[in-house]
Design a protein around this motif. Structure first.
Motif, PDB file in Angstrom:
ATOM      1  N   LYS A  13       0.904  -1.272   0.049  1.00 21.08           N
ATOM      2  CA  LYS A  13      -0.017  -0.168  -0.004  1.00 21.08           C
ATOM      3  C   LYS A  13       0.871   1.212   0.017  1.00 21.08           C
ATOM      4  CE  LYS A  13      -4.170  -1.762   2.108  1.00 21.08           C
ATOM      5  NZ  LYS A  13      -3.694  -3.451   2.280  1.00 21.08           N
ATOM      6  N   GLN A  14       0.500   2.137  -0.884  1.00 18.90           N
ATOM      7  CA  GLN A  14       1.459   3.410  -0.993  1.00 18.90           C
ATOM      8  C   GLN A  14       0.455   4.424  -1.567  1.00 18.90           C
ATOM      9  OE1 GLN A  14       4.259   4.095  -0.225  1.00 18.90           O
ATOM     10  NE2 GLN A  14       5.434   2.395  -0.564  1.00 18.90           N
ATOM     11  N   ALA A  15       0.739   5.854  -1.067  1.00 17.50           N
ATOM     12  CA  ALA A  15      -0.057   6.859  -1.387  1.00 17.50           C
ATOM     13  C   ALA A  15       0.600   7.189  -2.696  1.00 17.50           C
ATOM     14  CB  ALA A  15       0.336   8.020  -0.358  1.00 17.50           C
ATOM     15  N   TYR A  16      -0.563   8.158  -3.422  1.00 16.52           N
ATOM     16  CA  TYR A  16      -0.117   8.565  -4.818  1.00 16.52           C
ATOM     17  C   TYR A  16      -1.022   9.913  -5.018  1.00 16.52           C
ATOM     18  CZ  TYR A  16      -4.687   6.822  -6.588  1.00 16.52           C
ATOM     19  OH  TYR A  16      -6.142   6.748  -6.787  1.00 16.52           O
ATOM     20  N   ILE A  17      -0.341  10.604  -6.139  1.00 16.57           N
ATOM     21  CA  ILE A  17      -0.868  11.715  -6.392  1.00 16.57           C
ATOM     22  C   ILE A  17      -1.194  11.719  -7.612  1.00 16.57           C
ATOM     23  CG2 ILE A  17      -0.540  14.469  -6.511  1.00 16.57           C
ATOM     24  CD1 ILE A  17       1.358  14.380  -4.372  1.00 16.57           C
ATOM     25  N   PRO A  18      -2.671  11.958  -8.051  1.00 17.05           N
ATOM     26  CA  PRO A  18      -3.152  11.762  -9.623  1.00 17.05           C
ATOM     27  C   PRO A  18      -3.313  13.197  -9.947  1.00 17.05           C
ATOM     28  CG  PRO A  18      -5.126  11.581  -7.812  1.00 17.05           C
ATOM     29  CD  PRO A  18      -3.876  12.093  -7.001  1.00 17.05           C
ATOM     30  N   VAL A  19      -2.883  13.357 -11.285  1.00 15.35           N
ATOM     31  CA  VAL A  19      -3.037  14.919 -12.033  1.00 15.35           C
ATOM     32  C   VAL A  19      -3.211  14.564 -13.282  1.00 15.35           C
ATOM     33  CG1 VAL A  19      -1.632  16.844 -12.720  1.00 15.35           C
ATOM     34  CG2 VAL A  19      -0.902  15.819 -10.354  1.00 15.35           C
ATOM     35  N   GLY A  20      -4.401  15.276 -13.618  1.00 17.83           N
ATOM     36  CA  GLY A  20      -4.732  15.043 -15.201  1.00 17.83           C
ATOM     37  C   GLY A  20      -5.476  15.982 -15.921  1.00 17.83           C
ATOM     38  N   ALA A  21      -5.864  15.695 -17.009  1.00  9.33           N
ATOM     39  CA  ALA A  21      -6.742  16.476 -17.671  1.00  9.33           C
ATOM     40  C   ALA A  21      -7.634  15.693 -18.681  1.00  9.33           C
ATOM     41  CB  ALA A  21      -5.752  17.571 -18.566  1.00  9.33           C
ATOM     42  N   GLY A  22      -8.709  16.472 -19.365  1.00  8.70           N
ATOM     43  CA  GLY A  22      -9.555  15.797 -20.065  1.00  8.70           C
ATOM     44  C   GLY A  22     -10.459  16.860 -20.876  1.00  8.70           C
TER      45      GLY A  22
END
Length: 445
Positions: A185-194
């Motif tokens: 288990k690990q934290a993550y940062i989502p960054v996106g566009a659409g």
């Protein structure tokens, strides 16, 4: 990277999604018209939406960076989302997606030849910002561009195959050590566009690309290029369904500029503005009426106890004369007061008109300086009964006498007569003639 497989996977996903979209659009009846206002609050809109998506998971991102494996494979990912729109340009979205991520090394002799990571889940909360639209001049937007960013937690299991064929399964290793929760288990940062396309009032078709930056270097099970954290991307297509009352519009597609324009052009609003203008005009007229001073003595008519004060007279706070004006009559003016001087009156009125003051002032000056007597004869037009007109003519004559006496003329020097309607000087058949007959004539004896 197998580009043929990638093309086939993406094409199949898009065909399936467009087919479902068309079906949903055909079954979704248009919403009824809404009376939503610019400043009416969120309660007048639908603000919740549920989304489903599918696409491609890959252990690389478009911004580049170090990767432990030189090649990546095309793998299917799928997920769901739930979004709360807080304004026309911003919302909060919860996402959960699953799938598999894998890659390999072309170079023979590399410590690890390939990996496959089972992504049990990746769950996050994101802020979604509608940054632009290609049709902002339309009454209703139908294409929106958006960006996202947030924070989440991923649970995954890397399986690594070394160049010598040895397989390392992280989950199996943890279970062998007696660790029940065997997923990493690990934290993550989502960054996106659409980009989002409005299919109907309830359904939209979304295309999105999200980079996920993991807070660790074990997503691919390999620590080959430390210190560097792993990352993976999710390219997806999906459908989003607006939840809530059919009678309300979806806040996500609101165009505030168009709504504001429509409100300003609303006939009921324009009627309210016109009514307000009329009320303001009535207030202004009332204020002007309160300020009206017919005899010019400095006391408003509503407080004036003597509404016909002589010009130049000194009056008290109630408008009563306390000092008459000094005579200003010249010899030329005196000689001009000869024979009959006519004073006109309004219909059914015995109140002196301000325009008659100069004539009466001249007559008053002559009488005070030279003495003598004057006869004041009142007349009326033919409206009303003869008896009423006789009384009205006497009242008019007495108004002239009162003015002269108030200006300093001895009362015994003024004789009053009333002739009613018996001595017209013009025809009573026309209004012009009747105006001339409403008069008082003064003559020196």
């Amino acid at each position: 990277m197998n580009y043929s497989t990638l093309k086939k996977g993406v094409a199949a996903s898009l065909v399936a999604l467009v087919g479902v979209t068309s079906l949903a659009s055909a079954q979704d009846a248009p919403a009824t018209s809404s009376s939503a206002k610019v400043f009416g609050g969120r309660a007048q809109y639908r603000t919740w939406s549920l989304g489903v998506n599918a696409g491609v998971l890959a252990p690389v991102v478009v911004t580049g960076g170090a990767n432990d494996y030189s090649n990546w494979d095309v793998n299917l990912g799928y997920g769901i989302s739930l979004r709360k729109q807080l304004g026309h340009a911003f919302g909060l979205e919860a996402n959960v997606f699953r799938g598999k991520v894998s890659g390999n090394n072309e170079k023979v002799g590399a410590p690890n030849n390939m990996f496959e990571t089972e992504l049990q889940y990746a769950a996050d909360i994101r802020g979604v910002v509608n940054v632009a639209t290609v049709d902002f001049l339309r009454r209703e937007n139908s294409v929106n561009f958006f960006v996202t960013a947030g924070y989440g937690l991923a649970a995954y299991n890397p399986i690594v195959t070394a160049s010598n064929g040895t397989v390392t399964n992280w989950k199996t290793l943890k279970e062998a050590r007696g660790i029940n929760d065997s997923y990493v288990k690990q934290a993550y940062i989502p960054v996106g566009a659409g980009i989002k396309f409005k299919v109907s009032d309830r359904v939209s078709f979304n295309l999105a690309y999200t980079m996920n930056f993991v807070d660790g270097d074990n997503f691919d099970g390999t620590y080959a290029k430390t210190p560097s954290n792993d990352k993976f991307s999710y390219t997806s297509a999906g459908l989003e369904f607006s939840l809530g009352s059919k009678s309300k519009p979806n806040l996500d597609w609101v165009n505030p500029l168009a709504m504001m324009y429509d409100e300003l052009k609303d006939p009921s609003l324009r009627q309210e503005v016109e009514a307000l203008k009329n009320r303001v005009a009535n207030v202004e007229k009332s204020v002007e009426d309160l300020k009206k001073d017919s005899d010019g003595d400095g006391v408003a008519d509503m407080f004036d106890k003597e509404p016909n004060s002589a010009p130049g007279a000194v009056v008290d706070g109630s408008g009563r004369t306390i000092k008459f004006p000094e005579p200003t009559t010249t010899a030329a003016a005196t000689s001009s007061v000869t024979g009959f001087e006519t004073i006109q009156f309004e219909f059914n009125s015995s109140v002196l008109k301000t325009e008659s003051y100069p004539t009466l002032d001249k007559l008053s000056s002559i009488l005070r300086e030279n003495g003598g007597k004057v006869t004041v004869a009142g007349h009326a037009s033919s409206e009303g009964t003869a008896a009423y007109n006789m009384k009205l003519s006497k009242d008019r004559a007495n108004s002239v006498k009162t003015y002269l006496v108030n200006s300093g003329v001895n009362a015994s020097s003024v004789a009053v007569k009333g002739y009613g309607e018996t001595k017209p000087i013009a025809s009573n058949d026309t209004e012009e003639g009747r105006i001339q007959n409403r008069r008082v004539e003064t003559s020196r004896n």
